[in-house]
Design a protein around this motif. Structure first.
Motif, PDB file in Angstrom:
ATOM      1  N   MET A  73      19.306  54.273   0.701  1.00 31.82           N
ATOM      2  CA  MET A  73      19.268  52.824   0.540  1.00 31.82           C
ATOM      3  C   MET A  73      20.243  52.208   1.541  1.00 31.82           C
ATOM      4  O   MET A  73      21.369  52.669   1.679  1.00 31.82           O
ATOM      5  CB  MET A  73      19.672  52.417  -0.881  1.00 31.82           C
ATOM      6  N   SER A  74      19.781  51.165   2.214  1.00 39.65           N
ATOM      7  CA  SER A  74      20.616  50.441   3.174  1.00 39.65           C
ATOM      8  C   SER A  74      20.763  49.009   2.696  1.00 39.65           C
ATOM      9  O   SER A  74      19.817  48.421   2.175  1.00 39.65           O
ATOM     10  CB  SER A  74      19.969  50.446   4.559  1.00 39.65           C
ATOM     11  N   GLY A  75      21.934  48.460   2.888  1.00 41.70           N
ATOM     12  CA  GLY A  75      22.166  47.067   2.520  1.00 41.70           C
ATOM     13  C   GLY A  75      21.611  46.147   3.594  1.00 41.70           C
ATOM     14  O   GLY A  75      22.087  46.137   4.721  1.00 41.70           O
ATOM     15  N   VAL A  76      20.571  45.376   3.249  1.00 41.94           N
ATOM     16  CA  VAL A  76      19.924  44.464   4.191  1.00 41.94           C
ATOM     17  C   VAL A  76      19.730  43.127   3.498  1.00 41.94           C
ATOM     18  O   VAL A  76      19.141  43.068   2.413  1.00 41.94           O
ATOM     19  CB  VAL A  76      18.565  45.022   4.666  1.00 41.94           C
ATOM     20  N   ASP A  77      20.217  42.068   4.109  1.00 47.10           N
ATOM     21  CA  ASP A  77      20.041  40.700   3.610  1.00 47.10           C
ATOM     22  C   ASP A  77      20.489  40.540   2.154  1.00 47.10           C
ATOM     23  O   ASP A  77      19.835  39.878   1.351  1.00 47.10           O
ATOM     24  CB  ASP A  77      18.587  40.241   3.755  1.00 47.10           C
ATOM     25  N   GLY A  78      21.605  41.173   1.797  1.00 44.38           N
ATOM     26  CA  GLY A  78      22.177  40.991   0.466  1.00 44.38           C
ATOM     27  C   GLY A  78      21.518  41.795  -0.631  1.00 44.38           C
ATOM     28  O   GLY A  78      21.746  41.532  -1.809  1.00 44.38           O
ATOM     29  N   ARG A  79      20.704  42.792  -0.308  1.00 41.75           N
ATOM     30  CA  ARG A  79      20.055  43.618  -1.331  1.00 41.75           C
ATOM     31  C   ARG A  79      19.923  45.039  -0.802  1.00 41.75           C
ATOM     32  O   ARG A  79      20.081  45.306   0.379  1.00 41.75           O
ATOM     33  CB  ARG A  79      18.683  43.053  -1.679  1.00 41.75           C
ATOM     34  N   LEU A  87      20.379  36.694  15.270  1.00 38.80           N
ATOM     35  CA  LEU A  87      20.756  35.676  14.297  1.00 38.80           C
ATOM     36  C   LEU A  87      19.764  35.535  13.149  1.00 38.80           C
ATOM     37  O   LEU A  87      20.148  35.244  12.027  1.00 38.80           O
ATOM     38  CB  LEU A  87      20.910  34.321  14.999  1.00 38.80           C
ATOM     39  N   PHE A  88      18.464  35.730  13.420  1.00 38.49           N
ATOM     40  CA  PHE A  88      17.461  35.435  12.409  1.00 38.49           C
ATOM     41  C   PHE A  88      16.735  36.666  11.889  1.00 38.49           C
ATOM     42  O   PHE A  88      15.917  36.555  10.994  1.00 38.49           O
ATOM     43  CB  PHE A  88      16.442  34.436  12.965  1.00 38.49           C
ATOM     44  N   GLY A  89      17.000  37.839  12.430  1.00 39.32           N
ATOM     45  CA  GLY A  89      16.377  39.054  11.946  1.00 39.32           C
ATOM     46  C   GLY A  89      17.104  39.574  10.716  1.00 39.32           C
ATOM     47  O   GLY A  89      18.033  38.948  10.206  1.00 39.32           O
ATOM     48  N   PRO A  90      16.694  40.737  10.210  1.00 40.02           N
ATOM     49  CA  PRO A  90      17.395  41.325   9.066  1.00 40.02           C
ATOM     50  C   PRO A  90      18.861  41.572   9.403  1.00 40.02           C
ATOM     51  O   PRO A  90      19.189  42.074  10.465  1.00 40.02           O
ATOM     52  CB  PRO A  90      16.653  42.637   8.839  1.00 40.02           C
ATOM     53  N   GLN A  91      19.738  41.221   8.465  1.00 40.54           N
ATOM     54  CA  GLN A  91      21.176  41.369   8.664  1.00 40.54           C
ATOM     55  C   GLN A  91      21.703  42.457   7.736  1.00 40.54           C
ATOM     56  O   GLN A  91      21.394  42.473   6.545  1.00 40.54           O
ATOM     57  CB  GLN A  91      21.892  40.047   8.346  1.00 40.54           C
ATOM     58  N   SER A  92      22.504  43.368   8.279  1.00 39.97           N
ATOM     59  CA  SER A  92      23.109  44.390   7.432  1.00 39.97           C
ATOM     60  C   SER A  92      24.143  43.735   6.521  1.00 39.97           C
ATOM     61  O   SER A  92      24.751  42.730   6.859  1.00 39.97           O
ATOM     62  CB  SER A  92      23.739  45.486   8.287  1.00 39.97           C
ATOM     63  N   THR A  93      24.309  44.337   5.348  1.00 38.85           N
ATOM     64  CA  THR A  93      25.182  43.770   4.329  1.00 38.85           C
ATOM     65  C   THR A  93      26.251  44.784   3.959  1.00 38.85           C
ATOM     66  O   THR A  93      25.964  45.972   3.823  1.00 38.85           O
ATOM     67  CB  THR A  93      24.359  43.384   3.080  1.00 38.85           C
ATOM     68  N   SER A  94      27.448  44.317   3.780  1.00 40.50           N
ATOM     69  CA  SER A  94      28.565  45.175   3.399  1.00 40.50           C
ATOM     70  C   SER A  94      28.420  45.623   1.946  1.00 40.50           C
ATOM     71  O   SER A  94      27.806  44.951   1.118  1.00 40.50           O
ATOM     72  CB  SER A  94      29.880  44.409   3.585  1.00 40.50           C
ATOM     73  N   ARG A 139      10.029  43.946  -1.606  1.00 42.14           N
ATOM     74  CA  ARG A 139      11.356  43.430  -1.300  1.00 42.14           C
ATOM     75  C   ARG A 139      12.403  44.536  -1.210  1.00 42.14           C
ATOM     76  O   ARG A 139      13.427  44.373  -0.558  1.00 42.14           O
ATOM     77  CB  ARG A 139      11.735  42.416  -2.371  1.00 42.14           C
ATOM     78  N   TRP A 140      12.170  45.670  -1.868  1.00 43.69           N
ATOM     79  CA  TRP A 140      13.189  46.707  -1.954  1.00 43.69           C
ATOM     80  C   TRP A 140      12.828  48.002  -1.245  1.00 43.69           C
ATOM     81  O   TRP A 140      13.629  48.925  -1.225  1.00 43.69           O
ATOM     82  CB  TRP A 140      13.486  47.009  -3.422  1.00 43.69           C
ATOM     83  N   VAL A 141      11.644  48.080  -0.670  1.00 47.41           N
ATOM     84  CA  VAL A 141      11.198  49.297   0.007  1.00 47.41           C
ATOM     85  C   VAL A 141      10.730  48.930   1.412  1.00 47.41           C
ATOM     86  O   VAL A 141      10.055  47.920   1.600  1.00 47.41           O
ATOM     87  CB  VAL A 141      10.055  49.979  -0.790  1.00 47.41           C
ATOM     88  N   ALA A 142      11.073  49.760   2.388  1.00 45.55           N
ATOM     89  CA  ALA A 142      10.659  49.528   3.771  1.00 45.55           C
ATOM     90  C   ALA A 142       9.129  49.530   3.854  1.00 45.55           C
ATOM     91  O   ALA A 142       8.459  50.235   3.081  1.00 45.55           O
ATOM     92  CB  ALA A 142      11.251  50.594   4.682  1.00 45.55           C
ATOM     93  N   PRO A 143       8.552  48.758   4.769  1.00 41.00           N
ATOM     94  CA  PRO A 143       7.084  48.618   4.817  1.00 41.00           C
ATOM     95  C   PRO A 143       6.329  49.938   4.986  1.00 41.00           C
ATOM     96  O   PRO A 143       5.298  50.131   4.341  1.00 41.00           O
ATOM     97  CB  PRO A 143       6.858  47.711   6.020  1.00 41.00           C
ATOM     98  N   ASP A 144       6.803  50.855   5.816  1.00 41.02           N
ATOM     99  CA  ASP A 144       6.073  52.122   5.992  1.00 41.02           C
ATOM    100  C   ASP A 144       6.104  52.961   4.720  1.00 41.02           C
ATOM    101  O   ASP A 144       5.095  53.580   4.361  1.00 41.02           O
ATOM    102  CB  ASP A 144       6.622  52.896   7.188  1.00 41.02           C
ATOM    103  N   GLY A 176      27.672  50.061   3.389  1.00 45.99           N
ATOM    104  CA  GLY A 176      26.356  49.439   3.306  1.00 45.99           C
ATOM    105  C   GLY A 176      25.209  50.425   3.266  1.00 45.99           C
ATOM    106  O   GLY A 176      24.055  50.023   3.334  1.00 45.99           O
ATOM    107  N   VAL A 177      25.501  51.725   3.132  1.00 44.97           N
ATOM    108  CA  VAL A 177      24.455  52.751   3.048  1.00 44.97           C
ATOM    109  C   VAL A 177      24.767  53.644   1.855  1.00 44.97           C
ATOM    110  O   VAL A 177      25.906  54.067   1.662  1.00 44.97           O
ATOM    111  CB  VAL A 177      24.394  53.600   4.339  1.00 44.97           C
ATOM    112  N   ALA A 178      23.754  53.934   1.030  1.00 47.31           N
ATOM    113  CA  ALA A 178      23.914  54.822  -0.119  1.00 47.31           C
ATOM    114  C   ALA A 178      22.802  55.863  -0.076  1.00 47.31           C
ATOM    115  O   ALA A 178      21.630  55.527   0.079  1.00 47.31           O
ATOM    116  CB  ALA A 178      23.859  54.035  -1.414  1.00 47.31           C
TER     117      ALA A 178
END
Length: 183
Positions: A168-174, A66-73, A106-111, A147-149
């Motif tokens: 790019m993956s759609g996560v939390d609306g971005r 419920l509170f982790g990153p959510q995939s976005t359509s 905000r737009w790049v994975a931490p690693d 949700g994946v490009a």
């Protein structure tokens, strides 16, 4: 000190005096294992005293549902080609040391952000000059799943033509860049 005055105070002055029933006092049970003689180890451990382990998930996928990153359509996300052009420029500027990599958080994975930051630090330590303006010559976007490009781009960078691929993956609306390769 007696419990009777306290209980009578709570029960009121007209209540009958409290008379406890017969109580049996039991000794505290011994929960400790018997000590071993000095230098001896048992052949098999006593199963009554084996401590269980707590299951902890340290993987990044182990987020709360419920509170982790959510995939976005894809319907909610902006145009992937425009975002890819902007993010490619920002990533290469960070790799040149011209832009702090924290701006990409905000737009790049931490690693990936850590790798980009490391190359930016190396570029600054070598006193590397920027290679001139960046030109995205061609870009192709493929969306294999909702949700994946996946983006393939040809870029003019440092007087060379290079290939770049990112996912790019759609996560939390971005859009979130999860994979990056520069050739």
């Amino acid at each position: 000190m007696s419990a009777q005055p306290v209980l009578q105070a709570f029960r009121g002055p007209s209540a009958a005096p409290f008379r406890p029933s017969h109580l049996t006092v039991l000794p505290i049970p011994d929960c400790e294992p018997t000590p071993l003689p000095q230098g001896e180890r048992p052949a098999t451990p006593d199963p009554r005293y084996i401590q269980g382990s707590l299951a902890v998930d340290f993987r990044r996928e182990g987020h709360d549902v419920l509170f982790g990153p959510q995939s976005t359509s894809r319907q909610v996300l902006p145009d992937p080609e425009l975002w890819a052009r902007r993010l490619i420029t920002a990533i290469l500027e960070s790799m040149d040391g011209l832009r702090p990599a924290n701006q990409l958080g905000r737009w790049v994975a931490p690693d990936l952000r850590d790798q980009i930051a490391q190359s930016g630090v190396l570029a600054r330590q070598r006193h590397q000059r920027p290679g001139g303006p960046l030109h995205v010559r061609a870009i192709r976007v493929c969306e294999p799943v909702d949700g994946v490009a996946e983006v393939a781009a040809v870029i003019g960078y440092r007087s060379r033509v290079r290939a770049l691929a990112l996912r790019m993956s759609g996560v939390d609306g971005r859009w979130l860049i999860t994979a990056l390769e520069i050739g």
